[in-house]
Design a protein around this motif. Structure first.
Motif, PDB file in Angstrom:
ATOM      1  N   THR A  27      -4.433   3.702   2.534  1.00  0.00           N
ATOM      2  CA  THR A  27      -3.757   4.766   1.786  1.00  0.00           C
ATOM      3  C   THR A  27      -2.775   5.525   2.671  1.00  0.00           C
ATOM      4  O   THR A  27      -1.638   5.783   2.263  1.00  0.00           O
ATOM      5  N   ILE A  28      -3.200   5.881   3.852  1.00  0.00           N
ATOM      6  CA  ILE A  28      -2.382   6.728   4.727  1.00  0.00           C
ATOM      7  C   ILE A  28      -1.188   5.984   5.315  1.00  0.00           C
ATOM      8  O   ILE A  28      -0.088   6.545   5.389  1.00  0.00           O
ATOM      9  N   ALA A  29      -1.368   4.731   5.737  1.00  0.00           N
ATOM     10  CA  ALA A  29      -0.277   3.985   6.383  1.00  0.00           C
ATOM     11  C   ALA A  29       0.983   3.897   5.518  1.00  0.00           C
ATOM     12  O   ALA A  29       2.072   4.211   5.999  1.00  0.00           O
ATOM     13  N   PRO A  30       0.874   3.502   4.241  1.00  0.00           N
ATOM     14  CA  PRO A  30       2.109   3.461   3.446  1.00  0.00           C
ATOM     15  C   PRO A  30       2.708   4.853   3.220  1.00  0.00           C
ATOM     16  O   PRO A  30       3.926   5.012   3.217  1.00  0.00           O
ATOM     17  N   LEU A  31       1.857   5.853   3.055  1.00  0.00           N
ATOM     18  CA  LEU A  31       2.369   7.208   2.863  1.00  0.00           C
ATOM     19  C   LEU A  31       3.120   7.693   4.095  1.00  0.00           C
ATOM     20  O   LEU A  31       4.171   8.331   3.983  1.00  0.00           O
ATOM     21  N   LEU A  32       2.587   7.386   5.285  1.00  0.00           N
ATOM     22  CA  LEU A  32       3.258   7.773   6.525  1.00  0.00           C
ATOM     23  C   LEU A  32       4.597   7.075   6.706  1.00  0.00           C
ATOM     24  O   LEU A  32       5.527   7.638   7.272  1.00  0.00           O
ATOM     25  N   SER A  33       4.690   5.849   6.216  1.00  0.00           N
ATOM     26  CA  SER A  33       5.937   5.102   6.373  1.00  0.00           C
ATOM     27  C   SER A  33       6.879   5.272   5.194  1.00  0.00           C
ATOM     28  O   SER A  33       7.903   4.613   5.118  1.00  0.00           O
ATOM     29  N   PRO A  36       5.782   3.543  -1.373  1.00  0.00           N
ATOM     30  CA  PRO A  36       4.912   3.876  -2.507  1.00  0.00           C
ATOM     31  C   PRO A  36       3.625   3.048  -2.440  1.00  0.00           C
ATOM     32  O   PRO A  36       3.595   1.973  -1.851  1.00  0.00           O
ATOM     33  N   ILE A  37       2.593   3.592  -3.034  1.00  0.00           N
ATOM     34  CA  ILE A  37       1.328   2.859  -3.084  1.00  0.00           C
ATOM     35  C   ILE A  37       1.296   2.076  -4.389  1.00  0.00           C
ATOM     36  O   ILE A  37       1.287   2.656  -5.466  1.00  0.00           O
ATOM     37  N   VAL A  38       1.294   0.759  -4.261  1.00  0.00           N
ATOM     38  CA  VAL A  38       1.201  -0.141  -5.402  1.00  0.00           C
ATOM     39  C   VAL A  38      -0.258  -0.581  -5.481  1.00  0.00           C
ATOM     40  O   VAL A  38      -0.803  -1.101  -4.507  1.00  0.00           O
ATOM     41  N   LEU A  39      -0.885  -0.363  -6.617  1.00  0.00           N
ATOM     42  CA  LEU A  39      -2.328  -0.550  -6.740  1.00  0.00           C
ATOM     43  C   LEU A  39      -2.805  -1.940  -6.327  1.00  0.00           C
ATOM     44  O   LEU A  39      -3.779  -2.068  -5.589  1.00  0.00           O
ATOM     45  N   ASN A  40      -2.124  -2.996  -6.761  1.00  0.00           N
ATOM     46  CA  ASN A  40      -2.541  -4.356  -6.391  1.00  0.00           C
ATOM     47  C   ASN A  40      -2.491  -4.560  -4.879  1.00  0.00           C
ATOM     48  O   ASN A  40      -3.410  -5.127  -4.286  1.00  0.00           O
ATOM     49  N   ASN A  41      -1.414  -4.126  -4.268  1.00  0.00           N
ATOM     50  CA  ASN A  41      -1.264  -4.273  -2.823  1.00  0.00           C
ATOM     51  C   ASN A  41      -2.264  -3.377  -2.091  1.00  0.00           C
ATOM     52  O   ASN A  41      -2.843  -3.785  -1.083  1.00  0.00           O
ATOM     53  N   TRP A  42      -2.479  -2.178  -2.591  1.00  0.00           N
ATOM     54  CA  TRP A  42      -3.434  -1.255  -1.976  1.00  0.00           C
ATOM     55  C   TRP A  42      -4.833  -1.869  -1.984  1.00  0.00           C
ATOM     56  O   TRP A  42      -5.533  -1.846  -0.979  1.00  0.00           O
ATOM     57  N   PHE A  43      -5.228  -2.435  -3.116  1.00  0.00           N
ATOM     58  CA  PHE A  43      -6.550  -3.046  -3.236  1.00  0.00           C
ATOM     59  C   PHE A  43      -6.698  -4.210  -2.250  1.00  0.00           C
ATOM     60  O   PHE A  43      -7.722  -4.339  -1.578  1.00  0.00           O
TER      61      PHE A  43
END
Length: 159
Positions: A27-33, A36-43
């Motif tokens: 969760t934090i890594a994409p937010l820091l960079s 956006p958080i895409v649910l499929n990729n996040w999972f």
């Protein structure tokens, strides 16, 4: 007692420590960079991070490192300051290995993924350090082990 932890204890410790770590890092890594958080990729990132964390726990003697590293600074690994110092290399191991793997998975460009990892390393390390300081005592207690890690020693030499 100098016995290895049981499968049940290892499973509990992995679940309690690795699930929050995988969720936080994913969760934090994409937010820091700025991504956006895409649910499929996040999972998928959570699953990858969790599996890698479990492999790290199987391959690297993490409890032994956490116990022995404070001794370098003449600290007792069973006291709070010893646990803090012992957690420094442990968090570093997890953040470097999982962070590089997730960066490569998400960026997939060889030199670029290293810079993506480096740009998120310090905040991820600090967050994961704090999270592991919270989750590890909970995991040890839920696994039915003492909080001073005596049940998690590895068989090394003639101890």
């Amino acid at each position: 007692m100098n016995q290895k932890p049981s499968f049940k204890q290892i499973a509990i410790i992995n679940l309690v420590n690795n699930v929050p770590m995988a969720i936080i890092m994913s969760t934090i890594a994409p937010l820091l960079s700025g991504q956006p958080i895409v649910l499929n990729n996040w999972f998928m990132n959570v699953i990858i991070a969790f599996v890698i964390a479990c492999i790290i726990n199987m391959v690297i003697p993490v409890p032994l490192i956490a116990k022995r590293f404070p001794a370098v600074f003449k600290l007792d690994s069973e006291k709070f300051e010893g646990r803090v110092v012992g957690n420094i290399p442990v968090a570093l191991i997890f953040v470097v290995i999982i962070g590089l793997a997730l960066s490569y998975y998400n960026v997939r460009l060889v030199p670029v993924f290293i810079f993506a990892f480096l740009s998120t390393f310090l905040p991820l390390y600090l967050i994961c350090f704090v999270i592991s300081m919270i989750t590890n005592p909970i995991a040890i207690n839920l696994a039915g082990m003492t909080n001073n890690h005596k049940d998690m020693r590895y068989e090394v030499g003639n101890e």
